[in-house]
Design an enzyme around this catalytic site. Sequence first.
Site, mmCIF file in Angstrom:
data_model
loop_
_atom_site.group_PDB
_atom_site.id
_atom_site.type_symbol
_atom_site.label_atom_id
_atom_site.label_comp_id
_atom_site.label_asym_id
_atom_site.label_seq_id
_atom_site.Cartn_x
_atom_site.Cartn_y
_atom_site.Cartn_z
ATOM 1 N N MET A 132 0.800 -1.211 0.000
ATOM 2 C CA MET A 132 0.000 0.000 0.000
ATOM 3 C C MET A 132 0.845 1.280 0.000
ATOM 4 O O MET A 132 0.543 2.239 0.706
ATOM 5 C CB MET A 132 -0.970 -0.020 1.199
ATOM 6 N N HIS A 176 -5.006 -4.821 -8.321
ATOM 7 C CA HIS A 176 -5.874 -3.782 -7.757
ATOM 8 C C HIS A 176 -7.331 -4.268 -7.804
ATOM 9 O O HIS A 176 -7.757 -4.830 -8.815
ATOM 10 C CB HIS A 176 -5.718 -2.479 -8.547
HETATM 11 C C1 GAR Z 1 -6.226 -6.887 -2.250
HETATM 12 O O1 GAR Z 1 -7.616 -6.755 -2.409
HETATM 13 C C2 GAR Z 1 -5.495 -6.040 -3.259
HETATM 14 O O2 GAR Z 1 -6.111 -6.021 -4.521
HETATM 15 C C3 GAR Z 1 -5.554 -4.687 -2.609
HETATM 16 O O3 GAR Z 1 -5.311 -4.922 -1.246
HETATM 17 C C4 GAR Z 1 -5.782 -6.233 -0.932
HETATM 18 C C5 GAR Z 1 -4.644 -6.998 -0.282
HETATM 19 O O4 GAR Z 1 -5.083 -8.239 0.193
HETATM 20 N N1 GAR Z 1 -4.596 -3.801 -3.169
HETATM 21 C C6 GAR Z 1 -4.814 -2.498 -3.381
HETATM 22 O O5 GAR Z 1 -5.846 -1.937 -3.077
HETATM 23 C C7 GAR Z 1 -3.646 -1.767 -4.035
HETATM 24 N N2 GAR Z 1 -4.054 -0.466 -4.499
HETATM 25 P P1 GAR Z 1 -4.049 -9.373 0.557
HETATM 26 O O6 GAR Z 1 -3.003 -8.721 1.488
HETATM 27 O O7 GAR Z 1 -4.850 -10.408 1.279
HETATM 28 O O8 GAR Z 1 -3.426 -9.867 -0.715
#
Ligand code: GAR
Length: 200
Positions: free
Chosen positions: A89, A108
């Site tokens: 992030m 994303h």
């Molecule tokens: C996921 O939904 C990913 O797409 C999002 O954060 C989450 C992480 O989940 N990413 C973003 O929003 C990037 N802009 P995870 O840690 O369980 O993979």
Amino acid sequence: MKRLGILLSGRGSNFEAIADTVAAGKIAAEIAIVVANRPEARGLEVARLRGLPAVCIPSKGLDRTIYDGMLVEELKKHAVDLVCLAGYMRLLSAGFIREFPGRVLNIHPSLLPSFPGLDAQHQALEHGVKVTGCTVHFVDEYLDAGPIIVQAAVPVLDGDTVETLSGRILSEEHRIYSEAIRMVLSGTLRIEGRRVLGGH
Ligand code: GAR
């Protein structure tokens, strides 16, 4: 065998899905290093339980250029070929991208270019779209902006909350991230303008 570097900030479920695909021998690659920028990231624990090399390099309070330099050093130390952002992030600096040209991917939780940035699932519900989804794309220095490799669409249902919608999108994320990595590692993709061609 290509070497993957995973960057994450939290839960790490996309990383787990990639690790499962690698472990099943469905991607000709190995996970060389997992780096978290937050010590409390569950993904770090997941990596260690799987016996994968994992480190935390805390980003709090550090200037982006300095921090990204530390990241590059760690990734190069592990001879990483492809960097996969998996719930990482933080925006990466142009300097970082220059070190890994065409070799940084991000996932994303929306159909980009709709709903970039934070809380994409909340943004989709607020906007009232009937279809949303997820996107794997090459990373450039701008937020959620690089050429798109794979997308999957997901319906938005009347009773959806951010949690139910996020869960439905996440199942697709887990599927398409490995698919995109396979396509990139196959070496058959080419980029024309913003279009990524040759994947199918
Ligand atoms: C996921 O939904 C990913 O797409 C999002 O954060 C989450 C992480 O989940 N990413 C973003 O929003 C990037 N802009 P995870 O840690 O369980 O993979």
